[in-house]
Structures are given as structure tokens and as C-alpha cells.
Motif scaffolding. Structure first.
Motif, PDB file in Angstrom:
ATOM      1  N   SER A   8      49.914 -40.373  86.484  1.00 14.94           N
ATOM      2  CA  SER A   8      51.093 -41.309  87.229  1.00 14.94           C
ATOM      3  C   SER A   8      50.203 -42.494  87.756  1.00 14.94           C
ATOM      4  O   SER A   8      48.996 -41.978  88.569  1.00 14.94           O
ATOM      5  N   GLY A   9      50.638 -43.852  87.513  1.00 10.58           N
ATOM      6  CA  GLY A   9      49.879 -44.893  88.280  1.00 10.58           C
ATOM      7  C   GLY A   9      50.293 -44.812  89.741  1.00 10.58           C
ATOM      8  O   GLY A   9      51.483 -45.300  89.918  1.00 10.58           O
ATOM      9  N   ALA A  10      49.411 -44.538  90.803  1.00  6.39           N
ATOM     10  CA  ALA A  10      49.719 -44.512  92.143  1.00  6.39           C
ATOM     11  C   ALA A  10      50.178 -45.994  92.611  1.00  6.39           C
ATOM     12  O   ALA A  10      49.532 -47.054  92.127  1.00  6.39           O
ATOM     13  N   LEU A  11      51.071 -46.136  93.178  1.00  6.06           N
ATOM     14  CA  LEU A  11      51.535 -47.637  94.209  1.00  6.06           C
ATOM     15  C   LEU A  11      50.353 -48.100  94.926  1.00  6.06           C
ATOM     16  O   LEU A  11      50.284 -47.341  95.966  1.00  6.06           O
ATOM     17  N   VAL A  12      50.007 -49.058  94.593  1.00  8.60           N
ATOM     18  CA  VAL A  12      49.204 -49.827  95.419  1.00  8.60           C
ATOM     19  C   VAL A  12      49.293 -51.249  95.764  1.00  8.60           C
ATOM     20  O   VAL A  12      49.796 -52.008  94.836  1.00  8.60           O
ATOM     21  N   THR A  13      48.849 -51.772  96.874  1.00 10.67           N
ATOM     22  CA  THR A  13      49.046 -53.218  96.818  1.00 10.67           C
ATOM     23  C   THR A  13      47.573 -53.725  96.598  1.00 10.67           C
ATOM     24  O   THR A  13      46.726 -52.940  97.027  1.00 10.67           O
ATOM     25  N   LEU A  14      47.368 -55.147  96.153  1.00 18.34           N
ATOM     26  CA  LEU A  14      46.043 -55.445  95.989  1.00 18.34           C
ATOM     27  C   LEU A  14      45.056 -55.534  96.976  1.00 18.34           C
ATOM     28  O   LEU A  14      44.065 -55.422  97.012  1.00 18.34           O
ATOM     29  N   HIS A  18      40.197 -52.345  98.269  1.00 17.20           N
ATOM     30  CA  HIS A  18      38.645 -52.741  98.672  1.00 17.20           C
ATOM     31  C   HIS A  18      37.822 -51.627  98.633  1.00 17.20           C
ATOM     32  O   HIS A  18      38.137 -50.573  98.374  1.00 17.20           O
ATOM     33  N   SER A  19      36.488 -51.891  98.707  1.00 16.21           N
ATOM     34  CA  SER A  19      35.617 -50.680  98.163  1.00 16.21           C
ATOM     35  C   SER A  19      35.537 -49.523  99.082  1.00 16.21           C
ATOM     36  O   SER A  19      35.093 -48.554  98.620  1.00 16.21           O
ATOM     37  N   SER A  20      36.384 -49.530 100.077  1.00 17.25           N
ATOM     38  CA  SER A  20      36.459 -48.396 101.222  1.00 17.25           C
ATOM     39  C   SER A  20      37.629 -47.828 100.953  1.00 17.25           C
ATOM     40  O   SER A  20      38.043 -46.729 101.621  1.00 17.25           O
ATOM     41  N   SER A  21      38.491 -48.158  99.989  1.00 11.76           N
ATOM     42  CA  SER A  21      39.828 -47.672  99.988  1.00 11.76           C
ATOM     43  C   SER A  21      39.831 -46.281  99.182  1.00 11.76           C
ATOM     44  O   SER A  21      38.864 -46.324  98.065  1.00 11.76           O
ATOM     45  N   LEU A  30      46.625 -46.501  88.513  1.00 11.62           N
ATOM     46  CA  LEU A  30      47.177 -47.215  89.292  1.00 11.62           C
ATOM     47  C   LEU A  30      48.399 -48.016  88.948  1.00 11.62           C
ATOM     48  O   LEU A  30      48.357 -48.264  87.614  1.00 11.62           O
ATOM     49  N   ARG A  31      49.119 -48.271  89.754  1.00 12.22           N
ATOM     50  CA  ARG A  31      50.286 -49.564  89.483  1.00 12.22           C
ATOM     51  C   ARG A  31      50.064 -50.608  90.437  1.00 12.22           C
ATOM     52  O   ARG A  31      50.246 -50.428  91.722  1.00 12.22           O
ATOM     53  N   VAL A  32      49.764 -51.902  89.726  1.00 10.72           N
ATOM     54  CA  VAL A  32      49.699 -53.055  90.728  1.00 10.72           C
ATOM     55  C   VAL A  32      50.744 -54.080  90.380  1.00 10.72           C
ATOM     56  O   VAL A  32      51.243 -54.083  89.339  1.00 10.72           O
ATOM     57  N   THR A  33      51.012 -54.690  91.352  1.00  9.95           N
ATOM     58  CA  THR A  33      51.747 -56.028  91.320  1.00  9.95           C
ATOM     59  C   THR A  33      51.372 -57.301  91.880  1.00  9.95           C
ATOM     60  O   THR A  33      50.726 -57.311  92.758  1.00  9.95           O
ATOM     61  N   GLY A  34      51.527 -58.255  91.011  1.00  5.99           N
ATOM     62  CA  GLY A  34      50.842 -59.690  91.646  1.00  5.99           C
ATOM     63  C   GLY A  34      51.582 -60.644  90.687  1.00  5.99           C
ATOM     64  O   GLY A  34      52.074 -60.615  89.682  1.00  5.99           O
ATOM     65  N   LYS A  35      51.070 -61.939  91.287  1.00 11.82           N
ATOM     66  CA  LYS A  35      51.521 -62.953  90.725  1.00 11.82           C
ATOM     67  C   LYS A  35      50.384 -63.572  89.775  1.00 11.82           C
ATOM     68  O   LYS A  35      49.114 -63.618  90.127  1.00 11.82           O
ATOM     69  N   TYR A 105      59.337 -54.551  98.477  1.00  8.48           N
ATOM     70  CA  TYR A 105      58.615 -53.574  97.633  1.00  8.48           C
ATOM     71  C   TYR A 105      57.640 -53.072  98.664  1.00  8.48           C
ATOM     72  O   TYR A 105      57.259 -51.788  98.824  1.00  8.48           O
ATOM     73  N   HIS A 106      56.886 -53.892  99.510  1.00 13.46           N
ATOM     74  CA  HIS A 106      55.966 -53.460 100.322  1.00 13.46           C
ATOM     75  C   HIS A 106      56.338 -52.611 101.591  1.00 13.46           C
ATOM     76  O   HIS A 106      56.048 -51.547 101.976  1.00 13.46           O
ATOM     77  N   GLN A 107      57.798 -52.860 101.914  1.00  9.55           N
ATOM     78  CA  GLN A 107      58.307 -52.087 102.975  1.00  9.55           C
ATOM     79  C   GLN A 107      58.506 -50.599 102.321  1.00  9.55           C
ATOM     80  O   GLN A 107      58.597 -49.606 102.947  1.00  9.55           O
ATOM     81  N   SER A 108      59.175 -50.889 101.081  1.00 14.38           N
ATOM     82  CA  SER A 108      59.493 -49.306 100.556  1.00 14.38           C
ATOM     83  C   SER A 108      58.414 -48.566 100.143  1.00 14.38           C
ATOM     84  O   SER A 108      58.129 -47.213 100.328  1.00 14.38           O
ATOM     85  N   LEU A 109      57.262 -49.120 100.079  1.00  7.37           N
ATOM     86  CA  LEU A 109      55.981 -48.460  99.938  1.00  7.37           C
ATOM     87  C   LEU A 109      55.543 -47.669 101.087  1.00  7.37           C
ATOM     88  O   LEU A 109      55.234 -46.766 101.110  1.00  7.37           O
ATOM     89  N   GLN A 110      55.626 -48.198 102.271  1.00  8.52           N
ATOM     90  CA  GLN A 110      55.269 -47.646 103.486  1.00  8.52           C
ATOM     91  C   GLN A 110      56.280 -46.572 103.916  1.00  8.52           C
ATOM     92  O   GLN A 110      55.779 -45.145 104.341  1.00  8.52           O
ATOM     93  N   LEU A 111      57.722 -46.756 103.553  1.00  8.98           N
ATOM     94  CA  LEU A 111      58.530 -45.669 103.755  1.00  8.98           C
ATOM     95  C   LEU A 111      58.248 -44.577 102.858  1.00  8.98           C
ATOM     96  O   LEU A 111      58.530 -43.342 103.342  1.00  8.98           O
ATOM     97  N   LEU A 112      57.967 -44.981 101.479  1.00 11.81           N
ATOM     98  CA  LEU A 112      57.720 -43.715 100.675  1.00 11.81           C
ATOM     99  C   LEU A 112      56.548 -42.938 100.966  1.00 11.81           C
ATOM    100  O   LEU A 112      56.526 -41.669 100.999  1.00 11.81           O
ATOM    101  N   ARG A 113      55.331 -43.638 101.477  1.00 13.48           N
ATOM    102  CA  ARG A 113      54.224 -42.917 102.049  1.00 13.48           C
ATOM    103  C   ARG A 113      54.541 -41.860 103.053  1.00 13.48           C
ATOM    104  O   ARG A 113      53.943 -40.818 103.181  1.00 13.48           O
ATOM    105  N   GLN A 114      55.223 -42.456 103.978  1.00  8.15           N
ATOM    106  CA  GLN A 114      55.569 -41.774 105.404  1.00  8.15           C
ATOM    107  C   GLN A 114      56.587 -40.540 104.848  1.00  8.15           C
ATOM    108  O   GLN A 114      56.175 -39.289 105.286  1.00  8.15           O
ATOM    109  N   PHE A 115      57.226 -40.568 103.767  1.00  7.31           N
ATOM    110  CA  PHE A 115      58.447 -39.500 103.537  1.00  7.31           C
ATOM    111  C   PHE A 115      57.433 -38.554 102.634  1.00  7.31           C
ATOM    112  O   PHE A 115      57.642 -37.288 102.926  1.00  7.31           O
ATOM    113  N   GLN A 116      56.389 -39.012 101.817  1.00  5.80           N
ATOM    114  CA  GLN A 116      55.630 -38.147 101.040  1.00  5.80           C
ATOM    115  C   GLN A 116      54.659 -37.267 102.126  1.00  5.80           C
ATOM    116  O   GLN A 116      54.499 -35.960 101.985  1.00  5.80           O
TER     117      GLN A 116
END
Lengths: 130, 163
Positions: A8-14, A18-21, A30-35, A105-116
């Protein structure tokens, strides 16, 4: 490829790549989203951006996807860290997501991580009690 | 354990679905040892497809929290299981399943409903219904639905009725 070989591609923001992530590891799915900022037909390398964060995506394995600079795209694939520490996502799935509400999308990602986190804590508590 | 949602297609995130536990009844699974479930609705991106014409389509749905294996049976016209049913009805079911199979493509965002099953010890979905989502916000909205339902319904249904 057998389904068991796919992860499964973990949901991450760009911005999180970073190198310490914890996501910044060779081979991480991963699953990434961007323009789309730039696309090279010769190399099939796409550059996507989210705010000031950018990521290169190798799209050579994608079929039936047309690239338009300025459009939003979502990619699922494996992160490859080059020797110069530059990450590139080897995409196996991609799609145009023009119209995606990026703030939602960013807000739902935070809620999802808290739920998990809560879900895992509840499960470990249940295990301790049983 | 509470059985009030056993006949409902409950909306679940992949990691939640994949953490269900089998029970003595092979058609029923337990969530957090409080809730019995048999059917689920998931939504995510199709990332794998294994098509065997007139037999089955196996595929995976990735919602970013896990990878759900799904099987869509396509053997209605050859399986003895359906031989005693009305042939016209079986043909309709077979055609619908074939149509679903043609829509399941890698990269598509699919809403999948079906029975929760176990295959080689792992949870999978035996597909009964597929809808391909075109709205780019469909996955986000499904995720928020799942979070709301889990907190307000599934997690509390054991102590009071779900409203």
C-alpha cells in the motif's frame, strides 16, 4: 507481479519527504499528490510541487496518462533515494486529480493519522485486558 | 457481541478491515471483539489486476491505509453452484459481473461492496458491486465518512444502538 509483492502506498505530503522523515527510505511505498511543474517527454520524469516542496516522479511505467503542466496529479509508487540523497518516486499508478480540494485532503490526512494511532492504542489495550 | 450491523455494508478503511478477526462462523468477522460484521464497502485506487476470463478477476484496492485483496467471480455460467438457478437470472448476474470486470483498471478509483471473506488466513472482499468514482475528492470524502462512522457508530454500537 503477484498482489502479495505490492504494498500500500502510504499517504504523504511532499513537505514530509525530507531526509529525516520516516518515509524517506529507499523502497518505501508512497502516495504523493502535487501540481505538475515540469515534464520531460524524453526521460518521462515529472516534477510535482505542493507549496515549496517538490518531488521528481519517474513515470516510464505509466500508460494512458497525459501530462499537462499546472494540473494536479497523484502517484503511487516506490521511493528511490539516489546517491546524492535526491529522492525520486518510481510510479506504478498515476492519475489526474484536477478538482481535488488540497486543504481538505491535508486535513483528512491529519484526522486519519490520529484515528489510526487511537485505533492501535485501543487494540493493544484490548489485548492487554484479554 | 453486537450483531446489529451484520447485514449492512459497513464503510471501512483498509487497515480497519484487514484487522478484523475471524469467528467460528466463516461468514462473520469481529471488530475489536465487540461488533460482528459480514459485509463491507471500501474505496480506493486499483493497483493490481489478475484477470482469468470466465473464472475470476482478482484485484487490489489501495486506500493509503492498506491494500485490500478483492475477488470478483466470473464463473456464473459454468459453476455447478448456479446450475439450479433460473438461467436467465444467472445470465444477467454474469453480464453484470463481466461489466464490473471491464471497469476495474489499474489506476481507477473504485468503490467496492461485498462479503468479507478469508483466503489463506487473510481478509479479502468477495465482490458484489463496483462503482468507478470520477470525483477526485471521492477518496477523501470516503475516508472522512469512515472516520465519522467508526467514532460515532462502530466504536459505540456495542453499548447503544447506532443512529
Amino acid at each position: 507481479m503477484a498482489s502479495s509483492a505490492i504494498k500500500s502506498g502510504a499517504l504523504v505530503t511532499l513537505a514530509e519527504l525530507h531526509s529525516s522523515s520516516p518515509f524517506f527510505k529507499d523502497g518505501t511505498s508512497l502516495r504523493v499528490t502535487g501540481k505538475l511543474q515540469d515534464y520531460s517527454v524524453e526521460t518521462a520524469i515529472a516534477t510535482v510541487a505542493d507549496g515549496s516542496a517538490i518531488l521528481k516522479v519517474d513515470t516510464q511505467h505509466l500508460r494512458d496518462l497525459s501530462f499537462r503542466v499546472g494540473s494536479m496529479y497523484q502517484f503511487i509508487g516506490e521511493l528511490c533515494i539516489h546517491p546524492d540523497n535526491e529522492p525520486i518516486l518510481q510510479a506504478r499508478v498515476g492519475r489526474n486529480v484536477d478538482g481535488l480540494d488540497l486543504n481538505l485532503y491535508h486535513q483528512s490526512l491529519q484526522l486519519l493519522r490520529q484515528f489510526q494511532t487511537d485505533h492501535m492504542n485501543n487494540q493493544s489495550n484490548n489485548l492487554k485486558q484479554s | 457481541m453486537n450483531k446489529s450491523l451484520q447485514t449492512t455494508h459497513v464503510k471501512l478503511l483498509a487497515f480497519d478491515l484487514l484487522s478484523l478477526n475471524p469467528t467460528s462462523d466463516p461468514t462473520t468477522f469481529s471488530r475489536s471483539a465487540t461488533l460482528l460484521l459480514s459485509r463491507a464497502e471500501i474505496l480506493g485506487t486499483v493497483t493490481f489486476r489478475d484477470y482469468k476470463p470466465n473464472k475470476f478477476l482478482k484485484f487490489t484496492v489501495d486506500d493509503g491505509t492498506g491494500l485490500v485483496p478483492c475477488v470478483l467471480w466470473l464463473n456464473h455460467l459454468t459453476s455447478p453452484y448456479f446450475s439450479r438457478r433460473d438461467p436467465a437470472s444467472v445470465r444477467v448476474v454474469a453480464n453484470v459481473a463481466t461489466d464490473f470486470a471491464s471497469q476495474i483498471k489499474i489506476g481507477a478509483v473504485a468503490r467496492v461492496r461485498g462479503r468479507i471473506a478469508s483466503y489463506r488466513g487473510d481478509v479479502q472482499i468477495t465482490v458484489s458491486d463496483v462503482v468507478i468514482e470520477k470525483d477526485p475528492n471521492a477518496e477523501v470524502l470516503h475516508c472522512l465518512d469512515c472516520l465519522r462512522l467508526a467514532r460515532k457508530c462502530y466504536d459505540v454500537v456495542a453499548v447503544r444502538n447506532c443512529k
